[in-house]
Motif scaffolding. Structure first.
Motif, PDB file in Angstrom:
ATOM      1  N   VAL A   1     -11.012  -1.862  34.230  1.00 29.45           N
ATOM      2  CA  VAL A   1     -10.425  -1.682  32.924  1.00 29.45           C
ATOM      3  C   VAL A   1     -11.680  -1.489  31.725  1.00 29.45           C
ATOM      4  N   HIS A   2     -12.705  -1.976  31.793  1.00 31.18           N
ATOM      5  CA  HIS A   2     -13.991  -1.812  30.954  1.00 31.18           C
ATOM      6  C   HIS A   2     -14.329  -0.198  31.182  1.00 31.18           C
ATOM      7  N   GLU A   3     -14.506   0.266  32.337  1.00 34.19           N
ATOM      8  CA  GLU A   3     -14.755   1.613  32.451  1.00 34.19           C
ATOM      9  C   GLU A   3     -13.795   2.477  31.814  1.00 34.19           C
ATOM     10  N   VAL A   4     -12.443   2.181  31.959  1.00 37.32           N
ATOM     11  CA  VAL A   4     -11.389   3.324  31.617  1.00 37.32           C
ATOM     12  C   VAL A   4     -11.570   3.099  29.892  1.00 37.32           C
ATOM     13  N   GLY A   5     -11.811   1.983  29.388  1.00 41.42           N
ATOM     14  CA  GLY A   5     -12.007   1.931  27.999  1.00 41.42           C
ATOM     15  C   GLY A   5     -13.132   2.716  27.543  1.00 41.42           C
ATOM     16  N   GLN A   6     -14.247   2.681  28.157  1.00 35.88           N
ATOM     17  CA  GLN A   6     -15.407   3.411  27.590  1.00 35.88           C
ATOM     18  C   GLN A   6     -14.918   5.107  27.748  1.00 35.88           C
ATOM     19  N   ASP A   7     -14.221   5.429  28.831  1.00 35.47           N
ATOM     20  CA  ASP A   7     -13.805   6.925  29.165  1.00 35.47           C
ATOM     21  C   ASP A   7     -12.679   7.237  27.879  1.00 35.47           C
ATOM     22  N   ALA A   8     -11.872   6.235  27.489  1.00 36.93           N
ATOM     23  CA  ALA A   8     -10.729   6.584  26.554  1.00 36.93           C
ATOM     24  C   ALA A   8     -11.640   6.733  25.282  1.00 36.93           C
ATOM     25  N   ALA A   9     -12.638   6.117  24.999  1.00 39.32           N
ATOM     26  CA  ALA A   9     -13.268   6.121  23.588  1.00 39.32           C
ATOM     27  C   ALA A   9     -14.083   7.642  23.355  1.00 39.32           C
ATOM     28  N   LEU A  10     -14.691   8.243  24.604  1.00 41.78           N
ATOM     29  CA  LEU A  10     -15.170   9.307  24.663  1.00 41.78           C
ATOM     30  C   LEU A  10     -14.231  10.585  24.723  1.00 41.78           C
ATOM     31  N   ALA A  11     -13.077  10.258  25.402  1.00 38.64           N
ATOM     32  CA  ALA A  11     -12.039  11.385  25.303  1.00 38.64           C
ATOM     33  C   ALA A  11     -11.426  11.404  24.115  1.00 38.64           C
ATOM     34  N   ALA A  12     -11.346  10.267  23.311  1.00 33.49           N
ATOM     35  CA  ALA A  12     -10.689  10.270  22.098  1.00 33.49           C
ATOM     36  C   ALA A  12     -11.374  11.127  21.185  1.00 33.49           C
ATOM     37  N   VAL A  13     -12.809  11.250  21.002  1.00 31.85           N
ATOM     38  CA  VAL A  13     -13.532  12.265  20.184  1.00 31.85           C
ATOM     39  C   VAL A  13     -13.703  13.642  21.013  1.00 31.85           C
ATOM     40  N   PHE A  14     -13.424  13.783  22.153  1.00 31.23           N
ATOM     41  CA  PHE A  14     -13.355  14.824  23.061  1.00 31.23           C
ATOM     42  C   PHE A  14     -14.725  15.293  23.506  1.00 31.23           C
ATOM     43  N   VAL A  15     -15.570  14.347  23.880  1.00 29.32           N
ATOM     44  CA  VAL A  15     -16.837  14.664  24.372  1.00 29.32           C
ATOM     45  C   VAL A  15     -16.976  14.092  25.839  1.00 29.32           C
ATOM     46  N   ALA A  16     -15.734  13.779  26.396  1.00 27.12           N
ATOM     47  CA  ALA A  16     -15.808  13.193  27.760  1.00 27.12           C
ATOM     48  C   ALA A  16     -16.464  13.971  28.704  1.00 27.12           C
ATOM     49  N   ASN A  17     -16.777  15.363  28.623  1.00 29.38           N
ATOM     50  CA  ASN A  17     -17.172  16.318  29.720  1.00 29.38           C
ATOM     51  C   ASN A  17     -18.680  16.024  29.702  1.00 29.38           C
ATOM     52  N   TRP A  18     -19.151  15.760  28.425  1.00 29.07           N
ATOM     53  CA  TRP A  18     -20.566  15.388  28.350  1.00 29.07           C
ATOM     54  C   TRP A  18     -21.095  14.060  29.226  1.00 29.07           C
ATOM     55  N   GLN A  19     -20.413  13.164  29.037  1.00 26.53           N
ATOM     56  CA  GLN A  19     -20.368  12.010  29.962  1.00 26.53           C
ATOM     57  C   GLN A  19     -20.486  12.385  31.599  1.00 26.53           C
ATOM     58  N   PHE A  20     -19.381  13.359  31.636  1.00 24.57           N
ATOM     59  CA  PHE A  20     -19.427  13.411  33.300  1.00 24.57           C
ATOM     60  C   PHE A  20     -20.451  14.399  33.797  1.00 24.57           C
ATOM     61  N   ALA A  21     -21.108  15.309  32.819  1.00 25.66           N
ATOM     62  CA  ALA A  21     -22.042  16.285  32.961  1.00 25.66           C
ATOM     63  C   ALA A  21     -23.413  15.598  33.141  1.00 25.66           C
ATOM     64  N   SER A  22     -23.692  14.369  32.618  1.00 27.65           N
ATOM     65  CA  SER A  22     -24.661  13.540  32.682  1.00 27.65           C
ATOM     66  C   SER A  22     -24.908  12.580  33.769  1.00 27.65           C
ATOM     67  N   ASP A  23     -23.584  12.380  34.266  1.00 26.73           N
ATOM     68  CA  ASP A  23     -23.461  11.335  35.499  1.00 26.73           C
ATOM     69  C   ASP A  23     -23.364  11.755  36.698  1.00 26.73           C
ATOM     70  N   SER A  24     -24.477  11.433  37.557  1.00 29.48           N
ATOM     71  CA  SER A  24     -24.624  12.274  38.823  1.00 29.48           C
ATOM     72  C   SER A  24     -23.389  12.011  39.751  1.00 29.48           C
ATOM     73  N   ALA A  25     -22.382  11.002  39.618  1.00 33.80           N
ATOM     74  CA  ALA A  25     -21.311  10.597  40.571  1.00 33.80           C
ATOM     75  C   ALA A  25     -20.016  11.140  39.445  1.00 33.80           C
ATOM     76  N   ALA A  26     -20.227  11.964  38.472  1.00 38.47           N
ATOM     77  CA  ALA A  26     -19.217  12.262  37.859  1.00 38.47           C
ATOM     78  C   ALA A  26     -17.980  13.190  38.609  1.00 38.47           C
ATOM     79  N   GLY A  27     -18.694  13.894  39.268  1.00 37.42           N
ATOM     80  CA  GLY A  27     -17.726  14.959  39.870  1.00 37.42           C
ATOM     81  C   GLY A  27     -16.911  14.239  41.129  1.00 37.42           C
ATOM     82  N   GLU A  28     -17.340  13.168  41.187  1.00 36.90           N
ATOM     83  CA  GLU A  28     -16.665  12.098  42.091  1.00 36.90           C
ATOM     84  C   GLU A  28     -15.839  10.903  41.645  1.00 36.90           C
TER      85      GLU A  28
END
Length: 430
Positions: A117-144
């Motif tokens: 749930v904590h991870e989902v909250g972090q993802d939600a915060a980034l998605a709310a300001v429409f920068v979630a793709n940059w988190q996934f781009a910098s995360d080596s496991a983002a594609g998974e």
């Protein structure tokens, strides 16, 4: 006496004419249907293997429609109305996206562990300001990622496009006006977009070759896809002169390229998104070009009522389908009951979101809100038949989903271990 076929053709012709008067493309709604169903099927069943190229189709469509709208808006005053554009986009995108974020987080607290749930909250915060793709781009496991909000990477890229693209069009327009050549405004815009497409595609090729995982989520490596659609908008005058005889051939050829992409492209290959995304992008471009001026005849697949309705639902369905897959997958084992539950619940939520959130708020004005409140106070508020039908359809679909969930075999197998969702950033999906 007219035959059933003749009546159908007459009805289809009237629909196309009515859509043309409203500046609405039926075939583009059908193309949206292809895109969202391809993504949904890939996420749910892993088939077709190239299904996530549906996102690429969305990008091309967005580039075409947004650029065409900006060019039309700028024709009268000579410049783009940024205030009107941003306000329209805000009403179109934000309500449904925000509601799904809130509901997804709330549902996560019921079925996921506190760490998840904590991870989902972090993802939600980034998605709310429409920068979630940059988190996934910098995360080596983002594609998974198995986060129920992982699909917001594409929404984030679109919103970044909405933010920057009008400024690019405005700059090119002002440059043409300053040179006393307002008649050449489209040429100036087209030249700027062409340079942007070339630069973005070059970067996409480099990123895909050197940093494949991050290239998928990189805005600059995806901008050329929007740009292809935008170039078609600047060439609308020339495309409208294409003989009617060739339009159906172009449209069906575009669908053929998209079909090849869906079933033969492997997004895990080193050549995706560039150069292999060129295939579905060109397919979408052919479909779009074929319908400029007047939609092609004999394109029943994209323009029938079912296809266009699913296309209308595409944004809402894209938003809700992935959280439903992940969260229901946390409490159900994979089976036919799981698939039925996911399909019906996703469609129910999409219908409700489109009819009662997305559409009303997109068309809302202070005058309409005031009139509605007055009608409610006076007891004369009328609910449209389409809204009643949508409410009934959503309830029926949701009921079927709940029945399927209740009938799941593992619920009555005392020896079966409860479903567990592994780390939100350690399994496969895009």
């Amino acid at each position: 006496m007219t035959t059933a076929l003749e009546r159908y053709q007459e009805s289809s012709w009237r629909r196309r004419k009515r859509a043309q008067r409203q500046n609405h493309r039926l075939d583009l709604q059908g193309l949206r249907m292809v895109a969202v169903l391809a993504v949904f099927a890939n996420h749910l069943w892993g088939w077709p293997q190239g299904g996530v190229v549906g996102v690429d189709l969305f990008f091309v469509i967005t580039g075409f429609l947004i650029t065409a709208s900006l060019l039309r808006d700028g024709e009268q005053p000579g410049v783009v109305s940024l205030k009107r554009f941003y306000w329209t986009r805000l009403r179109r995108v934000l309500p449904a996206a925000s509601l799904v974020l809130i509901l997804t987080y709330a549902a996560s607290t019921l079925v996921l562990t506190s760490a998840q749930v904590h991870e989902v909250g972090q993802d939600a915060a980034l998605a709310a300001v429409f920068v979630a793709n940059w988190q996934f781009a910098s995360d080596s496991a983002a594609g998974e990622s198995m986060s129920p909000l992982a699909h917001y990477w594409a929404v984030s890229i679109e919103q970044q496009f909405y933010l920057v693209w009008p400024l690019l069009i405005l700059g090119a327009s002002l440059m043409a006006i300053r040179k006393a050549a307002p008649a050449r405004r489209k040429q100036a815009v087209g030249a700027v977009i062409g340079v942007t497409v070339a630069a973005s595609l070059t970067w996409a090729l480099y990123e895909t070759a050197t940093a494949h995982d991050s290239a998928y989520f990189n805005t600059f490596a995806r901008l050329w896809e929007f740009g292809i659609g935008a170039l078609l908008a600047t060439a609308a005058g020339a495309l409208a002169r294409i003989p009617d005889l060739f339009k159906p051939l172009m449209s069906w050829s575009g669908l053929l390229l998209i079909g090849v992409s869906l079933f033969y492209l492997d997004i895990e290959s080193p050549g995706f998104p560039a150069p292999w995304a060129i295939l579905p992008v060109c397919g979408a471009g052919l479909v779009i070009a074929a319908g400029v001026g007047f939609e092609p005849r004999y394109q029943w697949f994209l323009t029938n009522r079912v296809s266009t309705y699913i296309g209308n639902l595409s944004y809402s369905l894209y938003l809700v389908h992935w959280p439903v897959i992940i969260l229901i997958g946390a409490i159900m084992a994979s089976s036919n009951y799981f698939y039925v539950t996911v399909l019906t619940v996703s469609c129910a939520l999409a219908v409700a979101c489109y009819h009662f959130v997305e559409t009303p708020l997109r068309n809302a004005t202070f005058e309409k809100i005031r009139d509605t409140r007055r009608a409610i106070d006076e007891g004369v508020y009328h609910v449209e038949r389409s809204s009643k039908a949508a409410a009934v359809a959503a309830l029926v679909l949701l009921t079927v989903g709940l029945i399927s969930y209740a009938m799941r075999p593992e619920a009555y197998d005392q020896s079966a271990a409860p479903a567990e969702l592994i780390s939100l950033h350690s399994s496969s999906s895009n």
